[in-house]
Structures are given as C-alpha cells and as structure tokens.
Design a protein around this motif. Structure first.
Motif, PDB file in Angstrom:
ATOM      1  N   ASP A  39       0.989  -1.270  -0.047  1.00 55.65           N
ATOM      2  CA  ASP A  39      -0.022   0.131   0.122  1.00 55.65           C
ATOM      3  C   ASP A  39       0.805   1.253  -0.064  1.00 55.65           C
ATOM      4  OD1 ASP A  39      -2.427  -1.805   0.136  1.00 55.65           O
ATOM      5  OD2 ASP A  39      -2.518  -1.428   2.478  1.00 55.65           O
ATOM      6  N   VAL A  40       0.220   2.740  -0.365  1.00 55.20           N
ATOM      7  CA  VAL A  40       1.120   3.813  -0.108  1.00 55.20           C
ATOM      8  C   VAL A  40       1.438   4.087   1.012  1.00 55.20           C
ATOM      9  CG1 VAL A  40       0.198   4.509  -2.522  1.00 55.20           C
ATOM     10  CG2 VAL A  40      -1.308   5.063  -0.467  1.00 55.20           C
ATOM     11  N   ILE A  41       2.438   4.763   1.239  1.00 56.22           N
ATOM     12  CA  ILE A  41       2.635   5.291   2.872  1.00 56.22           C
ATOM     13  C   ILE A  41       2.111   6.714   3.079  1.00 56.22           C
ATOM     14  CG2 ILE A  41       4.562   5.645   4.440  1.00 56.22           C
ATOM     15  CD1 ILE A  41       6.354   3.543   2.606  1.00 56.22           C
ATOM     16  N   ASP A  42       1.494   6.797   4.235  1.00 55.45           N
ATOM     17  CA  ASP A  42       0.695   8.125   4.241  1.00 55.45           C
ATOM     18  C   ASP A  42       1.821   9.213   4.718  1.00 55.45           C
ATOM     19  OD1 ASP A  42       1.420   7.169   6.906  1.00 55.45           O
ATOM     20  OD2 ASP A  42      -0.181   8.343   7.654  1.00 55.45           O
ATOM     21  N   ALA A  43       1.432  10.511   4.448  1.00 59.64           N
ATOM     22  CA  ALA A  43       2.380  11.702   4.484  1.00 59.64           C
ATOM     23  C   ALA A  43       2.932  11.548   6.148  1.00 59.64           C
ATOM     24  CB  ALA A  43       1.786  12.832   4.437  1.00 59.64           C
ATOM     25  N   ALA A  48       7.648  12.523   9.683  1.00 68.39           N
ATOM     26  CA  ALA A  48       8.495  12.075  10.935  1.00 68.39           C
ATOM     27  C   ALA A  48       9.941  11.902  10.592  1.00 68.39           C
ATOM     28  CB  ALA A  48       7.866  10.991  11.622  1.00 68.39           C
ATOM     29  N   VAL A  49      10.187  11.365   9.090  1.00 63.87           N
ATOM     30  CA  VAL A  49      11.252  10.898   8.640  1.00 63.87           C
ATOM     31  C   VAL A  49      12.309  11.979   8.327  1.00 63.87           C
ATOM     32  CG1 VAL A  49      12.559   9.367   7.177  1.00 63.87           C
ATOM     33  CG2 VAL A  49      10.708   8.479   8.379  1.00 63.87           C
ATOM     34  N   CYS A  50      11.666  13.050   7.688  1.00 64.67           N
ATOM     35  CA  CYS A  50      12.313  13.990   6.796  1.00 64.67           C
ATOM     36  C   CYS A  50      12.544  15.350   7.583  1.00 64.67           C
ATOM     37  CB  CYS A  50      11.749  14.305   5.504  1.00 64.67           C
ATOM     38  SG  CYS A  50      11.671  12.990   4.325  1.00 64.67           S
ATOM     39  N   GLU A  51      13.698  16.113   7.228  1.00 64.91           N
ATOM     40  CA  GLU A  51      13.873  17.419   8.090  1.00 64.91           C
ATOM     41  C   GLU A  51      12.594  18.522   7.488  1.00 64.91           C
ATOM     42  OE1 GLU A  51      17.733  18.400   8.617  1.00 64.91           O
ATOM     43  OE2 GLU A  51      18.410  16.393   9.127  1.00 64.91           O
ATOM     44  N   THR A  52      12.546  18.626   6.394  1.00 65.74           N
ATOM     45  CA  THR A  52      11.623  19.680   5.561  1.00 65.74           C
ATOM     46  C   THR A  52      10.564  19.149   5.100  1.00 65.74           C
ATOM     47  OG1 THR A  52      12.655  19.513   3.472  1.00 65.74           O
ATOM     48  CG2 THR A  52      13.691  21.040   5.184  1.00 65.74           C
ATOM     49  N   GLU A  53       9.531  19.964   4.796  1.00 65.63           N
ATOM     50  CA  GLU A  53       7.983  19.327   4.199  1.00 65.63           C
ATOM     51  C   GLU A  53       8.388  19.318   2.659  1.00 65.63           C
ATOM     52  OE1 GLU A  53       4.707  22.118   4.588  1.00 65.63           O
ATOM     53  OE2 GLU A  53       5.355  22.342   6.629  1.00 65.63           O
ATOM     54  N   GLU A  54       9.373  19.867   1.942  1.00 70.91           N
ATOM     55  CA  GLU A  54       9.654  19.650   0.569  1.00 70.91           C
ATOM     56  C   GLU A  54      10.492  18.212   0.464  1.00 70.91           C
ATOM     57  OE1 GLU A  54      13.018  21.517  -2.012  1.00 70.91           O
ATOM     58  OE2 GLU A  54      11.131  22.749  -2.085  1.00 70.91           O
ATOM     59  N   GLU A  55      11.292  18.148   1.493  1.00 70.98           N
ATOM     60  CA  GLU A  55      12.066  16.768   1.205  1.00 70.98           C
ATOM     61  C   GLU A  55      11.064  15.508   1.672  1.00 70.98           C
ATOM     62  OE1 GLU A  55      15.699  14.409   3.642  1.00 70.98           O
ATOM     63  OE2 GLU A  55      14.961  16.106   4.278  1.00 70.98           O
ATOM     64  N   ALA A  56      10.186  15.727   2.326  1.00 68.91           N
ATOM     65  CA  ALA A  56       9.104  14.888   2.922  1.00 68.91           C
ATOM     66  C   ALA A  56       8.136  14.586   1.515  1.00 68.91           C
ATOM     67  CB  ALA A  56       8.233  15.164   3.866  1.00 68.91           C
ATOM     68  N   ALA A  57       7.874  15.708   0.824  1.00 67.11           N
ATOM     69  CA  ALA A  57       7.002  15.495  -0.107  1.00 67.11           C
ATOM     70  C   ALA A  57       7.581  14.594  -1.237  1.00 67.11           C
ATOM     71  CB  ALA A  57       6.283  16.879  -0.625  1.00 67.11           C
ATOM     72  N   ARG A  60       8.181  10.931  -0.556  1.00 63.09           N
ATOM     73  CA  ARG A  60       6.877  10.632  -0.432  1.00 63.09           C
ATOM     74  C   ARG A  60       6.384  10.147  -2.016  1.00 63.09           C
ATOM     75  NH1 ARG A  60       0.944  13.084   0.891  1.00 63.09           N
ATOM     76  NH2 ARG A  60      -0.239  11.257   0.773  1.00 63.09           N
ATOM     77  N   PHE A  61       6.571  11.072  -2.727  1.00 59.36           N
ATOM     78  CA  PHE A  61       6.187  10.671  -4.315  1.00 59.36           C
ATOM     79  C   PHE A  61       7.250   9.657  -4.825  1.00 59.36           C
ATOM     80  CE2 PHE A  61       7.034  11.608  -8.839  1.00 59.36           C
ATOM     81  CZ  PHE A  61       5.693  11.485  -9.249  1.00 59.36           C
ATOM     82  N   GLU A  62       8.128   9.953  -4.589  1.00 61.78           N
ATOM     83  CA  GLU A  62       9.229   8.739  -5.137  1.00 61.78           C
ATOM     84  C   GLU A  62       8.955   7.508  -4.796  1.00 61.78           C
ATOM     85  OE1 GLU A  62      13.313  10.008  -4.693  1.00 61.78           O
ATOM     86  OE2 GLU A  62      12.914  12.135  -5.595  1.00 61.78           O
ATOM     87  N   THR A  63       8.772   7.375  -3.364  1.00 65.68           N
ATOM     88  CA  THR A  63       8.454   6.016  -2.730  1.00 65.68           C
ATOM     89  C   THR A  63       7.336   5.481  -2.911  1.00 65.68           C
ATOM     90  OG1 THR A  63       9.985   6.738  -0.820  1.00 65.68           O
ATOM     91  CG2 THR A  63       8.502   4.980  -0.408  1.00 65.68           C
TER      92      THR A  63
END
Length: 78
Positions: A39-43, A48-57, A60-63
C-alpha cells in the motif's frame, strides 16, 4: 542531585521510560508493516522521517510511485 539532575528532572525521566519504550516498539511495528505491505505510505511517516516539508513531499512521491509500479507489475503477472 544525581549526576547533575535534580529530583524533579530525574522523576520526569523515570516516568517517561515506559512511554519511550512503547514509542520505539511502535516504530519497529510500523516499519515492519510498511516493509511487508504494498500500500502507499501516508504523509505522516515521511514528515517524521524528513527534516523539511519539501524533502518529505519528494520522498513520498518517489517512494509511493515505486511501490505502485511494483504493485502494477505484480498484478500483470497474474
């Protein structure tokens, strides 16, 4: 004082030991469920894992794109 900690800080840390162990156990359980699921992983996970919102986005997209591609390829083989 115990090693530079006053009584109030020491008791506060002591009372949080179980809470921290529960959080660690939950983290391992979450990681295992992500690893065994397609399943897709939620935001929230990426926040929680990344330092910035941009990095998290971006992560998330790539994964999730890679997970959906694997899932689509697996369903074509059936």
């Amino acid at each position: 004082m115990l090693n530079g900690l006053n009584y109030e800080v020491f008791v506060g840390l002591f009372l949080n030991v179980k809470r921290n162990l529960n959080r660690l156990a939950y983290t391992y359980a979450l990681g295992a469920s992500i690893a065994t699921s397609d399943d897709v992983i939620d935001a929230g996970f990426f926040d929680a894992v990344c330092e910035t919102e941009e990095e998290a986005a971006d992560l998330r997209f790539e994964t999730n794109a890679a997970r959906m591609l694997v899932k689509a390829r697996a369903s074509q083989r059936r």
